[in-house]
Design a protein around this motif. Structure first.
Motif, mmCIF file in Angstrom:
data_model
loop_
_atom_site.group_PDB
_atom_site.id
_atom_site.type_symbol
_atom_site.label_atom_id
_atom_site.label_comp_id
_atom_site.label_asym_id
_atom_site.label_seq_id
_atom_site.Cartn_x
_atom_site.Cartn_y
_atom_site.Cartn_z
ATOM 1 N N TYR A 181 -25.808 114.534 68.935
ATOM 2 C CA TYR A 181 -25.086 113.255 69.005
ATOM 3 C C TYR A 181 -24.801 112.699 67.613
ATOM 4 N N LYS A 182 -25.805 112.726 66.739
ATOM 5 C CA LYS A 182 -25.648 112.168 65.398
ATOM 6 C C LYS A 182 -24.691 112.989 64.531
ATOM 7 N N SER A 183 -24.733 114.287 64.662
ATOM 8 C CA SER A 183 -23.942 115.148 63.773
ATOM 9 C C SER A 183 -22.533 115.443 64.291
ATOM 10 N N GLN A 231 -19.332 125.045 86.182
ATOM 11 C CA GLN A 231 -19.373 124.964 84.723
ATOM 12 C C GLN A 231 -19.238 123.528 84.247
ATOM 13 N N SER A 232 -18.332 122.785 84.860
ATOM 14 C CA SER A 232 -18.091 121.405 84.438
ATOM 15 C C SER A 232 -19.308 120.521 84.698
ATOM 16 N N SER A 233 -20.050 120.815 85.755
ATOM 17 C CA SER A 233 -21.182 119.964 86.138
ATOM 18 C C SER A 233 -22.379 120.121 85.217
ATOM 19 N N SER A 234 -22.432 121.202 84.460
ATOM 20 C CA SER A 234 -23.648 121.467 83.672
ATOM 21 C C SER A 234 -23.376 121.824 82.215
ATOM 22 N N TYR A 235 -22.143 121.659 81.742
ATOM 23 C CA TYR A 235 -21.778 122.171 80.419
ATOM 24 C C TYR A 235 -22.575 121.584 79.257
ATOM 25 N N GLY A 266 -19.585 117.211 70.400
ATOM 26 C CA GLY A 266 -20.915 117.792 70.413
ATOM 27 C C GLY A 266 -21.317 118.396 71.737
ATOM 28 N N PHE A 267 -21.070 117.678 72.836
ATOM 29 C CA PHE A 267 -21.584 118.105 74.136
ATOM 30 C C PHE A 267 -20.538 118.792 75.023
ATOM 31 N N PHE A 268 -19.276 118.749 74.620
ATOM 32 C CA PHE A 268 -18.241 119.371 75.440
ATOM 33 C C PHE A 268 -17.390 120.370 74.645
ATOM 34 N N LYS A 269 -17.904 120.769 73.479
ATOM 35 C CA LYS A 269 -17.172 121.723 72.640
ATOM 36 C C LYS A 269 -17.014 123.066 73.363
ATOM 37 N N LEU A 290 -25.604 120.705 79.051
ATOM 38 C CA LEU A 290 -26.913 121.356 79.001
ATOM 39 C C LEU A 290 -26.788 122.800 78.514
ATOM 40 N N ASP A 291 -25.625 123.421 78.752
ATOM 41 C CA ASP A 291 -25.390 124.765 78.239
ATOM 42 C C ASP A 291 -25.305 124.734 76.712
ATOM 43 N N ILE A 292 -24.639 123.709 76.177
ATOM 44 C CA ILE A 292 -24.575 123.515 74.725
ATOM 45 C C ILE A 292 -25.977 123.370 74.147
ATOM 46 N N ILE A 293 -26.782 122.520 74.760
ATOM 47 C CA ILE A 293 -28.132 122.241 74.267
ATOM 48 C C ILE A 293 -28.987 123.508 74.264
ATOM 49 N N ARG A 294 -28.949 124.263 75.341
ATOM 50 C CA ARG A 294 -29.803 125.458 75.409
ATOM 51 C C ARG A 294 -29.387 126.505 74.381
ATOM 52 N N ARG A 295 -28.082 126.648 74.138
ATOM 53 C CA ARG A 295 -27.636 127.629 73.154
ATOM 54 C C ARG A 295 -28.110 127.246 71.752
ATOM 55 N N LYS A 296 -28.030 125.978 71.445
ATOM 56 C CA LYS A 296 -28.484 125.536 70.122
ATOM 57 C C LYS A 296 -29.985 125.752 69.967
ATOM 58 N N MET A 297 -30.738 125.504 71.015
ATOM 59 C CA MET A 297 -32.179 125.713 70.956
ATOM 60 C C MET A 297 -32.520 127.202 70.879
ATOM 61 N N GLN A 298 -31.796 128.021 71.634
ATOM 62 C CA GLN A 298 -32.048 129.459 71.637
ATOM 63 C C GLN A 298 -31.820 130.094 70.269
ATOM 64 N N THR A 299 -30.816 129.583 69.551
ATOM 65 C CA THR A 299 -30.416 130.215 68.284
ATOM 66 C C THR A 299 -30.828 129.398 67.072
ATOM 67 N N SER A 300 -31.724 128.435 67.240
ATOM 68 C CA SER A 300 -32.101 127.550 66.136
ATOM 69 C C SER A 300 -32.747 128.299 64.972
ATOM 70 N N ILE A 301 -33.480 129.360 65.265
ATOM 71 C CA ILE A 301 -34.126 130.118 64.191
ATOM 72 C C ILE A 301 -33.095 130.858 63.340
ATOM 73 N N ILE A 302 -31.916 131.101 63.910
ATOM 74 C CA ILE A 302 -30.839 131.774 63.184
ATOM 75 C C ILE A 302 -30.044 130.770 62.361
ATOM 76 N N THR A 303 -29.709 129.632 62.980
ATOM 77 C CA THR A 303 -28.889 128.627 62.300
ATOM 78 C C THR A 303 -29.699 127.768 61.337
#
Length: 295
Positions: free
Chosen positions: A254-256, A220-224, A262-265, A226-239
């Motif tokens: 990064y900006k927001s 989990q620590s080695s790839s977290y 952002g990446f380790f929440k 990217l897990d954040i990024i994929r979830r945001k992309m998967q649910t972008s139509i909802i958010t």
């Protein structure tokens, strides 16, 4: 010669069947156990709200109060629909990739990289074949029944609103993440289990649980991020956020929200649920597999 080939094919077929059954049971049990924590993690991953243990507990409490106990497992049907074939394919693919890469023909000191690649390739194989179900599970986890009534409704609306490409939104970061995650998990689990067996001469469910827990935390620590990024992309139509590709998503996060937030929440949540799920998964797989072999 032909008799030996037929025997080897028969033995491999039995191994595949055992792996499919064991993997399916392992995945279902592991994911059902941590489903409420998983839903909480996804909720914070896709929002800009800061994560804390208190905020996570409040989300669980509010979900239970407003929607009832079983709402904590909302999306678990989609999870089971995905995780049963996913885990079955992953464990089976791992066994087959081990053969292809001849992992067992090398000494323990020389097969580390091949163990890692076997796990990575198994993860890529299973993730690719079941990805649309993962996307559907993520969308159900962060919505209510008013938005998606069922798993079928997710697929129907996704196709209608986004087309076929919508089912693979976030696929690239998922694959980039699964390579270190699955590779590290399988490598760490196998190495720790072998170490205990070589050092102390025994192997049991407790050892497998502990080894799986450490493997889960490492993976989990080695790839977290990217897990954040994929979830945001998967649910972008909802958010309603404009996450159209990997580069754009990384920049927006990064900006927001910055790097850490952002990446380790929610990583600390993953350090709780990840070891539990992975430990249960690996231990259950070995237990069921050994049971089937003895029958």
């Amino acid at each position: 010669m032909m008799a030996n080939n037929k025997k080897n094919q028969s033995n491999n077929t039995i191994l595949v069947i055992h792996s499919l059954i064991s993997g399916a049971v392992a995945g279902a049990l592991a994911k059902s156990t941590i489903a409420p924590l998983d839903r909480t993690k996804i909720n914070f991953q896709i929002s800009n709200a800061p994560y804390s243990a208190k905020a996570a507990f409040k989300f669980l409490s509010d979900t239970y109060t407003n929607n009832g106990f079983f709402s904590l497992w909302r999306g678990n049907t989609a999870t089971m629909t995905r995780i049963i074939p996913y885990a079955a394919i992953q464990f089976t693919a791992f066994e087959q990739w081990r053969k292809v890469l001849q992992v067992d023909s090398l000494t323990t000191k020389n097969n580390g990289s091949r163990k890692f690649f076997s796990g990575s390739l198994a993860g890529v194989t299973s993730q690719t074949l079941t990805y649309p179900l993962d996307l559907a599970r993520a969308r159900m986890a962060v919505t209510t029944k008013n938005e998606y009534k069922s798993l079928g409704d997710v697929f129907k609306k996704t196709y209608h609103e986004e087309g076929l490409k919508g089912f693979y939104r976030g696929y690239v970061p998922t694959i980039l993440g699964i390579i270190p995650y699955a590779g590290t998990s399988f490598f760490t689990y196998g190495t720790l289990k072998s170490f205990v067996k070589d050092k102390h001469g025994y192997e049991n469910t407790f050892v497998n649980l502990a080894s799986g827990a450490v493997a889960g935390m490492a993976g989990q620590s080695s790839s977290y991020p990217l897990d954040i990024i994929r979830r945001k992309m998967q649910t972008s139509i909802i958010t309603g956020n404009y996450y159209i590709n990997l580069r754009k998503t990384i920049w927006i996060i990064y900006k927001s929200e910055g790097i850490i937030q952002g990446f380790f929440k929610g990583l600390s949540m993953n350090w709780i649920k990840g070891p539990i799920a992975t430990g249960i998964s690996f231990a259950t797989y070995d237990f069921v597999s050994n049971t089937l072999k003895s029958v």
